[in-house]
Write an enzyme that holds these catalytic residues in place. Structure first.
Site, PDB file in Angstrom:
ATOM      1  N   ASP A  31       0.830  -1.211   0.000  1.00 23.28           N
ATOM      2  CA  ASP A  31       0.000   0.000   0.000  1.00 23.28           C
ATOM      3  C   ASP A  31       0.867   1.266   0.000  1.00 23.28           C
ATOM      4  OD1 ASP A  31      -2.054  -1.880   0.363  1.00 23.28           O
ATOM      5  OD2 ASP A  31      -1.997  -1.646   2.540  1.00 23.28           O
ATOM      6  N   GLU A  33     -11.052   0.028  -2.322  1.00 23.79           N
ATOM      7  CA  GLU A  33     -10.245   0.529  -1.206  1.00 23.79           C
ATOM      8  C   GLU A  33      -9.030   1.265  -1.742  1.00 23.79           C
ATOM      9  OE1 GLU A  33      -9.391  -3.052   0.919  1.00 23.79           O
ATOM     10  OE2 GLU A  33      -7.579  -3.479  -0.229  1.00 23.79           O
TER      11      GLU A  33
END
Length: 859
Positions: free
Chosen positions: A47, A298
């Site tokens: 991420d 997301e």
């Protein structure tokens, strides 16, 4: 300034029309040298959120699990963090103490984070307006999230004057997963009532009058069909110098809140409402800008492009594992709070028709056509006869990207983590340069950034054969492998798709594909890591929001191509086999290969292998390949030996009564390793065992066993364990054909307790049980496999029975170890009576006998 494409001046267009295409085609561009292969230094940061330090010009990526790396060129990365280490955490100092207020709600030794931490997906931002405690202005602000379940999470803020930290806690600003009743989750003592969040303070301070009843279901649970999971914060600087935070995951979608520039704290709306286009404005969560109704979405990241005049919003669909289909989607808006739409005009906020009630719905793919799909699973496949080695270049589950507009370089980049075909869950940071097409949509280039700069290209170097990828719109774990297309000199496209192509505006590409429409983008030379050469590529997007890529392959004669295929076949074909072999029938650019076998009963023309019986001899088989491409033909004969079956029985027995010797006398002694199977060092001592003496593992060492202990799809592994500590993923017995084809007998995983875990290619197999063996006690584990039928026993009782267990051991030189694998924390404790049977799956009564009578002699 960053690169911004403009239409050519009228006079330039006139000149291009007047100059014959043949003249342009014969001119040679200034090519990037192919003399030296490039090297990349990689980092593993999940991420990744990128920031360029304005003070030093160094690039940083911060990611989940408190990982981070830095680079001076976006090519070579070095880790500077130390994960969840505490108290001397490089980012947060005393992690538990510093983030204690956030951890009261989620993320430390609680529910899904039990036994550890869950600190995820931060975003670091330089805020020149922030007022520090000492009155000075300017700080690096890190917006992090902590999480304990798929909806109970929180977002907090910490600050530092140093970009590498340590960051000091400021506040926890957003909570999710709260309820309207006193209740706790599994493996948790946290009371989820909303009064235990910051809502109580906000109501007391008059920021919010009262709780919104819509936050809760009829029975007082959190209403996650409408409201989000508070993770994945991203700080957006708007054109008016206002600051915003986008955030949220799955569940109710993505929201945006304005921030106070001096404090970094949210300006909560205080009242509910709706935007002009009908989207939710919530008194606490803010304005909804994307997703919702439990669909996969997301990792939101928004960025303002002042030259284009748009806010671009990036979101990831799918699941993050290698088989989860993670992929990046793109939207844009003229306003920071939306509405955001894709190239086709689809709103980023999912429609009410998706409403299936409270819950997350990972199997639903009804949102696949919403959002421009930037990058999904792909492989520029290296076909037989091509330059380089391996399977080619590609990604699995690339996602949770950030985006960088580097005004100093005049370039733009999309930054993501990616997993890779046939490499399991290993992931690394990848940076791709992007270019806007004629519709002002940023489109990523096919290969990772290697320092390239876009330049004028000529038709003569654009024509030819390309590996071709169409990313499509599917949300799938399937891998899209490249096909072949050709950009012909008459401006037609042939091969896997047909149509026409055009080069315009120095480097712009327009490819019109029959039945699909026009894809608009750029031609640019990039570095191909497989061939280790600079090649022409194209990247373009359609009005449907679909991205296509092409990677040029140098031309060669038919004879040269056939000879290259023949050469590779002659040097890479196995000489000894015990399982089916791959006999390729197609090679590079569609070349055909046909096969003949001198002994089809041993090796068929389809590569099916039948081993001779144990009482006969090995079979030597000549396999003859006929390779054809165009007018060129070559033949090649290779010989393989098919080993006869061996009588099943005990392959090795390590009782540790005579040190590391194999008590059966059939295999070499075990050897000590360090903390990985493939390194050196380590120290194994001995202590009182289940029977006589046991091997003692210190948590930093392991044992490497002789290669080839198991040579087929039928075997048994039996051993006694007395763990001193239980750590997740730690192996006891490990066997691997490759780093991507293995079995592991694991004392504990978070989802399967004590289990057998296997990975074969891109497929996982979990033989789970109903218990985790205890620390400080002896437990007996036995795995039996017979042609895909698997049984896993704990203390003599069958705890898992299944079928279709993968055939991992397809050669005679697989690697084996005790207490270590290639990745995880080594075993700590005692191990004894390790028996490995090859070609024999012990029946249940013999397993029970080994449990009841562990001192049985060698058999």
């Amino acid at each position: 300034m960053k690169i911004h494409f403009k239409r050519l001046l009228f006079i330039s267009l006139v000149l291009l029309l007047l100059i014959p295409s043949g003249v342009l085609g014969n001119e040679k561009p200034s090519n990037t040298s192919n003399a030296e292969p490039l090297e990349f230094r990689n980092a593993s940061v999940h991420d990744p959120s990128i920031i360029k330090d304005p003070k030093t010009g160094t690039y940083y990526v911060y990611g989940s699990h408190i990982d981070g790396a830095k680079s001076t060129d976006l090519i070579n990365w070095d880790r500077f963090t130390n994960g969840y280490t505490t108290p001397n955490n490089k980012v947060y100092g005393d992690l538990s103490a510093n983030l204690a207020e956030s951890f009261k709600w989620a993320g430390e030794n609680d529910s899904d984070s039990r036994g550890g931490y869950a600190v995820w997906a931060p975003d670091v931002f330089w805020n020149k307006h922030y007022v520090n405690e000492d009155g000075t202005k300017g700080a690096y602000m890190i917006y992090y999230c902590v999480s304990s379940t798929y909806i109970r999470s929180a977002i907090g803020i910490a600050v530092s004057k140093n970009i590498e930290g340590p960051f000091k806690y400021v506040d926890t600003i957003m909570y999710s997963g709260f309820t309207n009743k006193n209740v706790s989750d599994r493996n948790s003592t946290v009371n989820k009532h909303w009064e235990n969040t910051n809502l109580a303070d906000l109501i007391e301070d008059g920021v919010i009058d009262e709780v919104n009843p819509d936050w809760f279901t009829a029975n007082g649970e959190y209403n996650n069909k409408l409201y989000t999971n508070a993770i994945d914060a991203n700080i957006l600087q708007a054109k008016n110098n206002k600051l915003y935070m986008t955030y949220g995951s799955w569940s109710g979608g993505t929201f945006i809140l304005e921030l106070d520039k001096k404090t970094g704290l949210p300006k909560y709306p205080g009242k509910d409402g709706k935007t002009e286009d009908g989207r939710m404005i919530d008194r606490y969560f803010g304005t909804k800008i994307a997703s919702g109704y439990g669909r996969s979405a997301e990792g939101t990241y928004a960025v303002y492009d002042k030259e284009a005049g748009y806010y671009y919003l990036y979101i990831t669909y799918g699941g993050l594992a290698s088989d989860g289909g993670y992929q990046m989607r793109q939207f844009r808006s003229k306003n920071p709070d939306g509405p955001y739409v894709d190239a086709k005009g689809n709103p980023a906020v999912f429609p009410e028709s998706f409403d299936l009630g409270v819950g997350n719905f990972p199997s639903n793919k009804d949102h696949k056509d919403i959002g421009n799909k930037m990058i999904g699973n792909f492989l520029f496949k290296r076909d037989l006869g091509e330059a380089g080695t391996g399977i080619g270049t590609g990604y699995l589950s690339p996602g949770h990207n950030s985006y960088l507009i580097d005004e100093e370089l005049g370039k733009e980049f999309i930054v993501t983590h990616a997993r890779f075909p046939q490499q399991g869950e290993m992931h690394e940071v990848r940076v791709h340069q992007t270019f806007k097409n004629s519709k002002q949509w940023p489109v990523p280039t096919p290969y990772r950034y290697a320092g390239e700069t876009i330049k004028k290209v000529y038709e003569g170097v654009v024509t030819g054969d390309y590996k071709f990828i169409n990313h499509g719109k599917e949300i799938t774990g399937s891998l899209t492998e490249s096909t072949w297309v050709k950009l012909n000199s008459d401006y037609t496209i042939s091969g896997a798709v047909t149509g026409t192509w055009k080069l315009y505006g120095n480097y712009r590409a327009a490819l019109t594909i029959d039945g699909e429409g026009t894809y608009d983008g750029v031609f640019i030379r990039q570095y191909d890591p497989t061939s280790e050469q600079w090649v022409m590529t194209f990247s373009a997007m359609s009005d449907e929001g679909i991205v296509i890529w092409g990677s040029h392959v140098d031309a060669s004669s038919d004879e040269e191509l056939v000879e290259a295929i023949k050469q590779e076949l002659s040097t890479t074909f196995p000489t000894t086999v015990i399982s089916d072999v791959t006999l390729p029938t197609v090679a590079t650019r569609g070349a055909e290969i046909t096969w003949e076998s001198s002994n089809p009963e041993a090796v068929s023309v389809d590569g099916e292998v039948t081993r001779p019986n144990a009482e006969t001899e090995d079979a030597v088989v000549d396999l003859t390949a006929t390779i054809t491409f165009g007018e060129a033909t070559e033949t090649l004969t290779v010989s393989v030996t098919v080993l006869k079956k061996e009588q099943g029985g005990l392959a090795a027995f390590y009782d540790f009564n005579a040190g590391l010797k194999d008590a059966s006398g059939k295999k070499a002694d075990a050897t000590m390793t360090g903390d990985r199977l493939n390194n050196t060092g380590g120290q194994i001592t001995f202590a009182e065992g289940k029977v006589g003496q046991a091997a003692k593992f210190d948590g930093n060492s392991g044992l490497r066993l002789d290669n080839g202990l198991i040579t087929g799809d039928t075997y048994t592994v039996s051993l006694w364990l007395k763990p001193e500590q239980i750590t997740e993923f730690t192996t006891s017995f490990f066997g691997a054909e490759t780093a991507n084809n293995w079995i592991s007998v694991v004392p504990k995983t978070g989802w399967g307790n004590t289990m057998v875990w296997s990975h074969n290619g891109d497929q996982w197999y979990d033989a789970v049980t109903d218990r985790t063996i205890p620390a400080g006690e002896w437990s007996h584990l036995t795995l039996t496999v017979k042609e895909g039928e698997v049984v896993f026993y704990v203390n003599g009782a069958a705890k898992y029975t299944g079928t279709n267990f993968p055939n991992v051991f397809t050669s005679i030189d697989a690697e084996f170890g005790l207490g270590v694998n290639y990745w995880d924390i080594p075993f700590k404790g005692l191990m004894d009576e390790v028996r490995v049977y090859d070609g024999l799956a012990l029946p249940a009564e013999q397993v029970q006998s080994l449990y009841e009578n562990p001192a049985q002699p060698v058999q």
